[in-house]
Design a protein around this motif. Structure first.
Motif, short mmCIF file in Angstrom:
data_model
loop_
_atom_site.label_atom_id
_atom_site.label_comp_id
_atom_site.label_asym_id
_atom_site.label_seq_id
_atom_site.Cartn_x
_atom_site.Cartn_y
_atom_site.Cartn_z
N THR A 1 -2.99 -10.24 3.59
CA THR A 1 -1.74 -9.60 3.96
C THR A 1 -1.68 -8.18 3.40
O THR A 1 -1.18 -7.26 4.06
N HIS A 2 -2.17 -8.01 2.18
CA HIS A 2 -2.18 -6.67 1.59
C HIS A 2 -2.98 -5.69 2.44
O HIS A 2 -2.58 -4.54 2.63
N GLU A 3 -4.11 -6.16 2.99
CA GLU A 3 -4.86 -5.29 3.91
C GLU A 3 -4.11 -5.08 5.21
O GLU A 3 -4.10 -3.98 5.76
N ARG A 4 -3.46 -6.13 5.69
CA ARG A 4 -2.81 -6.08 7.01
C ARG A 4 -1.67 -5.07 7.05
O ARG A 4 -1.37 -4.53 8.12
N VAL A 5 -1.01 -4.81 5.91
CA VAL A 5 0.16 -3.92 5.92
C VAL A 5 -0.22 -2.45 5.78
O VAL A 5 0.65 -1.58 5.90
N VAL A 6 -1.49 -2.14 5.53
CA VAL A 6 -1.90 -0.75 5.31
C VAL A 6 -1.59 0.11 6.54
O VAL A 6 -0.93 1.16 6.43
N SER A 7 -2.04 -0.32 7.70
CA SER A 7 -1.81 0.46 8.92
C SER A 7 -0.33 0.61 9.26
O SER A 7 0.13 1.72 9.59
N PRO A 8 0.47 -0.47 9.21
CA PRO A 8 1.90 -0.32 9.48
C PRO A 8 2.60 0.65 8.52
O PRO A 8 3.43 1.45 8.95
N TYR A 9 2.27 0.59 7.23
CA TYR A 9 2.89 1.52 6.29
C TYR A 9 2.53 2.97 6.64
O TYR A 9 3.37 3.87 6.57
N LEU A 10 1.28 3.20 7.02
CA LEU A 10 0.88 4.56 7.42
C LEU A 10 1.59 4.99 8.69
O LEU A 10 2.03 6.14 8.82
N ALA A 11 1.73 4.06 9.64
CA ALA A 11 2.42 4.38 10.90
C ALA A 11 3.89 4.73 10.65
O ALA A 11 4.48 5.52 11.40
N LEU A 12 4.45 4.14 9.61
CA LEU A 12 5.86 4.41 9.27
C LEU A 12 6.02 5.59 8.32
O LEU A 12 7.13 5.87 7.85
N GLY A 13 4.91 6.30 8.03
CA GLY A 13 4.99 7.47 7.16
C GLY A 13 5.19 7.13 5.70
O GLY A 13 5.82 7.89 4.96
N ARG A 14 4.61 6.01 5.26
CA ARG A 14 4.76 5.58 3.86
C ARG A 14 3.38 5.41 3.23
O ARG A 14 2.93 4.32 2.90
N PRO A 15 2.64 6.53 3.03
CA PRO A 15 1.25 6.46 2.57
C PRO A 15 1.08 5.91 1.17
O PRO A 15 0.04 5.30 0.87
N GLU A 16 2.04 6.12 0.28
CA GLU A 16 1.88 5.62 -1.09
C GLU A 16 1.87 4.10 -1.12
O GLU A 16 1.10 3.47 -1.85
N GLU A 17 2.74 3.48 -0.31
CA GLU A 17 2.74 2.02 -0.24
C GLU A 17 1.46 1.52 0.41
O GLU A 17 0.91 0.48 -0.01
N ALA A 18 0.96 2.25 1.40
CA ALA A 18 -0.32 1.89 2.02
C ALA A 18 -1.43 1.91 0.97
O ALA A 18 -2.27 1.01 0.92
N ARG A 19 -1.44 2.93 0.13
CA ARG A 19 -2.48 3.04 -0.89
C ARG A 19 -2.39 1.90 -1.89
O ARG A 19 -3.42 1.31 -2.27
N VAL A 20 -1.19 1.55 -2.32
CA VAL A 20 -1.01 0.47 -3.29
C VAL A 20 -1.59 -0.84 -2.76
O VAL A 20 -2.33 -1.53 -3.46
N PHE A 21 -1.27 -1.15 -1.51
CA PHE A 21 -1.72 -2.44 -0.98
C PHE A 21 -3.18 -2.41 -0.55
O PHE A 21 -3.86 -3.43 -0.61
N ALA A 22 -3.69 -1.24 -0.16
CA ALA A 22 -5.12 -1.14 0.12
C ALA A 22 -5.92 -1.39 -1.16
O ALA A 22 -6.93 -2.10 -1.15
N ASP A 23 -5.45 -0.84 -2.26
CA ASP A 23 -6.14 -1.04 -3.55
C ASP A 23 -6.11 -2.51 -3.96
O ASP A 23 -7.08 -3.04 -4.49
N LYS A 24 -4.98 -3.17 -3.74
CA LYS A 24 -4.87 -4.59 -4.07
C LYS A 24 -5.85 -5.41 -3.23
O LYS A 24 -6.52 -6.33 -3.75
N ALA A 25 -5.92 -5.10 -1.94
CA ALA A 25 -6.84 -5.83 -1.06
C ALA A 25 -8.28 -5.58 -1.47
O ALA A 25 -9.10 -6.51 -1.53
N TRP A 26 -8.63 -4.33 -1.76
CA TRP A 26 -9.99 -3.99 -2.15
C TRP A 26 -10.41 -4.75 -3.41
O TRP A 26 -11.50 -5.30 -3.48
N ARG A 27 -9.52 -4.82 -4.39
CA ARG A 27 -9.85 -5.55 -5.62
C ARG A 27 -10.03 -7.05 -5.34
O ARG A 27 -10.92 -7.69 -5.91
N ALA A 28 -9.20 -7.59 -4.46
CA ALA A 28 -9.30 -9.02 -4.13
C ALA A 28 -10.59 -9.34 -3.37
O ALA A 28 -11.15 -10.43 -3.52
N PHE A 29 -11.08 -8.40 -2.55
CA PHE A 29 -12.24 -8.65 -1.71
C PHE A 29 -13.56 -8.26 -2.37
O PHE A 29 -14.63 -8.48 -1.78
#
Length: 353
Positions: A204-232
């Motif tokens: 789910t953390h990876e899944r929300v990256v694109s929607p957050y970017l589409a909504l103009g919220r890059p910092e939240e996208a970065r937070v959850f991308a980092d969480k997904a990367w660490r998990a994977f």
């Protein structure tokens, strides 16, 4: 031989490499077929199906499952109808990701799953969910909407996916339709840690990256991308997710994106998960372009995939999906992904990265 058989299956819980795990179970199957009982052969193949699903080896999944299902129909008193239907659910949830199987074959399997679920008095909720995913990812949106409604209305029972996985799928349904705010709202229980399972919240953390970017919220996208990367980290089978992460990090953390690619692209070469492979390669292609590695230019880093091969595979897989689905839905989706990634470049430049 029974001790060797047991030792092989036990080792599959301690080994991480997908090829080694599958080889261990294959040896156990051979031993069971030659020297042990049908029950032992059944147990090994059920384990094989489980790991084939996890690793995206759908060609191997369907062969082992078909053997187990045949034995179950011959001797229904010997084996668990619940476990067989649970594996059947995995088959209908995942087989569409391979271009080898026609729509008619997928439809027949779904209908068979529906009949068997009803025969053993299970809810049709998993059937409706599997149908919704098939319609959603083959471009039949009106039918996807109908099966989504049926899925949500049908009662839950023991055959249903866990609540965390279902909630993840609900959010993903709205993301695929472009309704990002609604999707994020549905995923709130997961993001707040109220719903978890083996894969959730990492996927789910990876899944929300694109929607957050589409909504103009890059910092939240970065937070959850980092969480997904660490998990994977240490995994190679999450090809779909790695494609998106590579594209994101291509414009925000190039070194990390290249690290992901080096660690995972060999698995993309051999997987039978065409859907995951296609999305992985689109992300890899974007990364290679950002790094200046393009077809026709001499490759200095042999640890990265050849850009010519990447481009050819994207074209081959998109065409195969379109021919199977009898539309251009997947080709259009890939074009949309490329436009999306191009926007990420502009966003990163504006952010000064």
């Amino acid at each position: 031989m029974k001790r060797r058989y047991d030792a092989l299956l036990f080792r599959t819980w301690r080994v991480d490499d997908p090829r080694q795990v599958m080889a261990l179970i294959e040896e156990a199957i051979v031993i069971a077929d030659r020297y042990l009982t049908e029950s032992d052969a059944h147990r090994a193949r059920m384990r094989y199906t489980e790991k084939a699903v996890e690793f995206g080896e759908y060609d191997k999944m369907i062969v082992s499952f078909a053997w187990c299902w045949t034995k179950f129909t011959e001797h229904p008193d010997r084996y668990s109808s619940f476990m067989l239907l649970w594996h059947f659910k995995w088959v209908v949830e995942n087989l569409w990701k391979s271009t080898v199987y026609s729509l008619e074959q997928l439809e027949r399997l779904l209908e068979m799953f529906r009949e068997q679920s009803a025969k053993f008095n299970y809810s049709l909720r998993p059937y409706y969910e599997a149908r919704m995913h098939l319609m959603l990812h083959t471009g039949r949106m009106d039918e996807a909407d109908e099966y989504y409604r049926l899925w949500r209305k049908e009662k839950r029972d023991g055959l249903s996916n866990c609540q965390a996985c279902e909630q993840h799928a609900m959010g993903g349904y709205y993301f695929d339709k472009g309704h990002y705010k609604r999707g994020l709202q549905l995923l709130k229980p997961i993001m707040e840690g109220k719903l978890t399972c083996r894969d959730v919240p990492a996927v789910t953390h990876e899944r929300v990256v694109s929607p957050y970017l589409a909504l103009g919220r890059p910092e939240e996208a970065r937070v959850f991308a980092d969480k997904a990367w660490r998990a994977f980290k240490g995994e190679s089978g999450k090809l779909y997710q790695f494609g998106n992460l590579m594209a994101f990090y291509a414009v925000t953390n190039r070194r990390r994106a290249l690290q992901i690619c080096r660690n995972t692209w060999k698995h993309a070469e051999t997987t039978a998960n065409d859907w995951g492979k296609l999305h992985y390669l689109v992300g890899a292609q974007f990364l290679l372009e950002q790094a200046g590695i393009v077809p026709g230019r001499k490759r200095k880093d042999a640890s990265l995939p050849d850009p010519g091969w990447v481009s050819a595979e994207i074209g081959r897989l998109a065409k195969a999906f379109d021919e199977r689905n009898r539309n251009t839905f997947v080709s259009r989706k890939i074009d949309e992904l490329r436009r999306q990634y191009a926007k990420w470049t502009e966003m990163a430049a504006a952010d000064g990265r």
